[in-house]
Design a protein around this motif. Sequence first.
Motif, short mmCIF file in Angstrom:
data_model
loop_
_atom_site.label_atom_id
_atom_site.label_comp_id
_atom_site.label_asym_id
_atom_site.label_seq_id
_atom_site.Cartn_x
_atom_site.Cartn_y
_atom_site.Cartn_z
N LEU A 34 0.84 -1.19 0.00
CA LEU A 34 0.00 0.00 0.00
C LEU A 34 0.88 1.24 0.00
O LEU A 34 1.74 1.39 0.86
N ASN A 35 0.66 2.10 -0.97
CA ASN A 35 1.35 3.38 -1.05
C ASN A 35 0.57 4.33 -0.14
O ASN A 35 -0.45 4.90 -0.54
N THR A 36 1.03 4.48 1.08
CA THR A 36 0.29 5.28 2.06
C THR A 36 0.43 6.77 1.80
O THR A 36 -0.39 7.56 2.27
N ALA A 37 1.44 7.17 1.04
CA ALA A 37 1.61 8.59 0.70
C ALA A 37 0.50 9.06 -0.23
O ALA A 37 0.03 10.19 -0.13
N PRO A 41 -3.01 1.36 -3.87
CA PRO A 41 -2.19 0.14 -3.86
C PRO A 41 -0.84 0.40 -4.53
O PRO A 41 -0.73 1.22 -5.45
N GLY A 42 0.18 -0.30 -4.06
CA GLY A 42 1.51 -0.22 -4.66
C GLY A 42 1.59 -1.20 -5.82
O GLY A 42 2.11 -2.29 -5.68
N ALA A 69 -2.56 -4.67 -9.99
CA ALA A 69 -3.21 -3.36 -9.83
C ALA A 69 -3.70 -3.13 -8.41
O ALA A 69 -3.83 -1.99 -7.97
N ASP A 70 -3.95 -4.21 -7.66
CA ASP A 70 -4.41 -4.10 -6.28
C ASP A 70 -3.25 -4.14 -5.29
O ASP A 70 -3.46 -4.18 -4.08
N GLY A 71 -2.00 -4.17 -5.78
CA GLY A 71 -0.83 -4.20 -4.90
C GLY A 71 -0.53 -5.57 -4.34
O GLY A 71 0.25 -5.70 -3.40
N ARG A 72 -1.12 -6.61 -4.91
CA ARG A 72 -0.91 -7.98 -4.43
C ARG A 72 -0.09 -8.77 -5.45
O ARG A 72 -0.06 -8.44 -6.63
N CYS A 73 0.50 -9.85 -4.98
CA CYS A 73 1.30 -10.72 -5.85
C CYS A 73 0.87 -12.16 -5.57
O CYS A 73 1.46 -12.83 -4.71
N PRO A 74 -0.16 -12.62 -6.25
CA PRO A 74 -0.66 -13.97 -5.98
C PRO A 74 0.33 -15.06 -6.39
O PRO A 74 1.19 -14.84 -7.25
N LEU A 126 3.02 -4.47 3.26
CA LEU A 126 4.04 -3.42 3.28
C LEU A 126 3.32 -2.09 3.09
O LEU A 126 2.71 -1.86 2.05
N LEU A 127 3.37 -1.25 4.11
CA LEU A 127 2.80 0.09 4.05
C LEU A 127 3.96 1.02 3.77
O LEU A 127 4.93 1.07 4.53
N LEU A 128 3.87 1.77 2.67
CA LEU A 128 5.06 2.41 2.12
C LEU A 128 4.82 3.87 1.75
O LEU A 128 3.79 4.23 1.20
#
Length: 139
Positions: A34-37, A41-42, A69-74, A126-128
Motif C-alpha cells: 500500500l502506497n500510504t503517501a 495500492p503499490g 493493480a491491487d498491490g498484491r502478488c498472488p 508493506l505500508l510504504l
Amino acid sequence: MSAHRIQQLKGHILPENKTTAMAVSSSPLTTHVLNTAKGVPGSNMALSLHRLDPSSETWMIITTGTTNADGRCPGLITQQMFLSGVYKLRFETAPYWESMGETSFYPYVEIVFTINNPGQKYHIPLLLSRFSYSTYRGS
C-alpha cells in the motif's frame, strides 16, 4: 429484470460470480503493498521471495513477481514448498518510485520473518511512503 440482476444491484454477489484473492492463489503466504503517501495500492512493484538455507547461511530465491493493480502478488509459494524456516520478501522500491518520477530514501525493503507452522496462512503487508515503511504479520 432478473432476480440475478436485482441481487447484483442490491450489492449482493451470487456465489457463482464471487472471486477472492485466495480463489486466484492458494499460496499460504500473501503480501499487499500500500502506497500510504498517495492512498493507493503499490502496483507494478517487483519483489522476490527467498528462504535461508540453514546449512550454508545463504539466501535461496524461491520466486520473483510483480504486484498487480491491487498491490498484491498472488502465487508466491505453493503449500508443498512452504516449509518451516527463515524467509525474506524483498521489495524493489526505488524503481517503483522512479516510475512515478520520484525518489525514495529506501532503494529496497527486505522483510525477514520466521515460519514455525507452515500449515497456517501468513500475510505480510508493506505500508510504504518515500521516506518510511511499516509491516506486520496479518492473517
